[in-house]
Write a protein that holds these residues in place. Structure first.
Motif, mmCIF file in Angstrom:
data_model
loop_
_atom_site.group_PDB
_atom_site.id
_atom_site.type_symbol
_atom_site.label_atom_id
_atom_site.label_comp_id
_atom_site.label_asym_id
_atom_site.label_seq_id
_atom_site.Cartn_x
_atom_site.Cartn_y
_atom_site.Cartn_z
ATOM 1 N N ILE A 1 -15.492 36.297 63.658
ATOM 2 C CA ILE A 1 -15.831 37.527 64.391
ATOM 3 C C ILE A 1 -14.657 38.517 64.443
ATOM 4 O O ILE A 1 -14.851 39.667 64.805
ATOM 5 N N ASP A 2 -13.475 38.067 64.020
ATOM 6 C CA ASP A 2 -12.346 39.001 63.880
ATOM 7 C C ASP A 2 -12.721 40.165 62.958
ATOM 8 O O ASP A 2 -12.178 41.269 63.085
ATOM 9 N N VAL B 1 -15.061 26.167 66.932
ATOM 10 C CA VAL B 1 -14.740 27.344 67.759
ATOM 11 C C VAL B 1 -13.757 28.251 67.012
ATOM 12 O O VAL B 1 -13.913 29.478 66.984
ATOM 13 N N VAL B 2 -12.763 27.645 66.381
ATOM 14 C CA VAL B 2 -11.760 28.425 65.653
ATOM 15 C C VAL B 2 -12.400 29.146 64.465
ATOM 16 O O VAL B 2 -12.140 30.335 64.219
ATOM 17 N N LEU C 1 -20.942 27.690 65.485
ATOM 18 C CA LEU C 1 -20.635 27.020 66.755
ATOM 19 C C LEU C 1 -21.608 25.886 67.042
ATOM 20 O O LEU C 1 -22.762 25.931 66.617
ATOM 21 N N PHE D 1 -15.451 30.136 64.193
ATOM 22 C CA PHE D 1 -16.259 31.228 64.750
ATOM 23 C C PHE D 1 -15.369 32.401 65.163
ATOM 24 O O PHE D 1 -15.639 33.559 64.829
ATOM 25 N N ILE D 2 -14.298 32.101 65.872
ATOM 26 C CA ILE D 2 -13.490 33.186 66.436
ATOM 27 C C ILE D 2 -12.771 33.953 65.321
ATOM 28 O O ILE D 2 -12.559 35.170 65.433
ATOM 29 N N LEU D 3 -12.436 33.279 64.229
ATOM 30 C CA LEU D 3 -11.809 33.998 63.105
ATOM 31 C C LEU D 3 -12.862 34.796 62.333
ATOM 32 O O LEU D 3 -12.568 35.875 61.798
ATOM 33 N N GLN E 1 -12.436 22.802 65.850
ATOM 34 C CA GLN E 1 -12.373 23.582 64.599
ATOM 35 C C GLN E 1 -13.555 24.542 64.476
ATOM 36 O O GLN E 1 -13.417 25.640 63.910
#
Lengths: 191, 191
Positions: B11-12, B4-5, B100, B7-9, B2
């Motif tokens: 930086i969207d 990682v998810v 992260l 973080f990746i959302l 979760q």
């Protein structure tokens, strides 16, 4: 040097290709250039979940070139890909990398082919990451591209489940549960 | 997973930040996400012009994270950067990578700091590539962002010449001649 410049200006066109998912909170659709950056970052962030033998820098190199074929072929919605899609994309990649001298020309083409064939540990991990990214955006977007394009829960699970599970089992375990939840919320197209 | 998810959302959001250069042939301005992809590809393509000791995969890793600070700070036009710009960007990077777990958190932050400090061969090469990209787009764009923002030939040469020359001398030799030609064509802002 002029060959490098010609190549880099040619691939600028990828910023004008349109995908089916929208960036979160934006009205416009995503383009494959920013998507390629996003999945390179996802691959890096998922490093602890990659098999120990996976060379992450090769994964990232593959992901950065993987959509170059869409400059001529356009973005084909994953759930509408046909046998001709990949052939058109490959012809485009061959055209574009031929702007460069070797070894870059051969190296970029080899990375694209390796990802397309999907047989090395790096290609499997890269494919998992590429398949997972639009799922993650849809899960944060109330299923925007699934609803807009009439994609069902069963289609998503059947098409993205095997490649994500093959490349990154922990990521699929996470997504499978989230997709069930999204289904219960009605975030898929009716089929 | 979760984390990682998340973080990746987060930086969207970089896809919604606006730079000053337009992609070739498009009306809209470029965003730092697609720019980051483009310079990672430029770095790869320029491999034959890098010092033999430069680790290209570290260069690419740096370039992929180098604009994350613009999510909170926005894009500051290179010719308008102030002392406060980098501090704001660094605070943003620290906020975002803290989503992260380690080692990714420390690794991304270390890459951002290394590029900002600009002292390693990889950071110098990465800086040269980052500085060169908008110049290449302007040279293909009749000086669009220079004219729109009143940037002179002398400002460009003084600000981007030293970092590009330090990181990739062959690239600067190429650009210096092209910039002289652009000046003769009147592609700069009047200052």
């Amino acid at each position: 040097m002029q060959q490098v410049v010609d190549f880099i200006l040619e691939i600028d066109k990828l910023k004008g290709v349109t995908r089916k998912v929208r960036p979160l909170g934006l009205d416009r659709y995503e383009n494959p250039a920013e998507h390629s950056w996003h999945i390179a970052m996802l691959a890096s962030s998922l490093a602890p979940y990659a098999d120990p033998g996976v060379d992450l820098s090769r994964v990232i190199a593959m992901l950065l070139v993987h959509d170059l074929g869409e400059i001529d072929a356009g973005d084909t919605f994953f759930f509408a890909e046909s046998a001709g899609t990949k052939a058109k994309e490959r012809a485009c990649v061959e055209r574009i990398v031929s702007l460069l001298p070797d070894p870059q020309r051969s190296s970029f083409l080899a990375l694209w082919i390796e990802l397309d064939e999907g047989e090395t540990p790096e290609a499997r991990f890269a494919n998992a990451v590429d398949r997972a990214m639009p799922v993650l955006l849809n899960l944060a977007n109330d299923g925007q591209s699934w609803r807009e394009n009439g994609v069902s829960h069963e289609q998503v699970v059947r098409r993205v489940g095997p490649p994500i599970h093959a490349g990154c089992p922990a990521l699929w375990a996470y997504l499978e549960a989230r997709l069930d939840d999204a289904n219960a919320r009605g975030w898929f197209g009716a089929r």
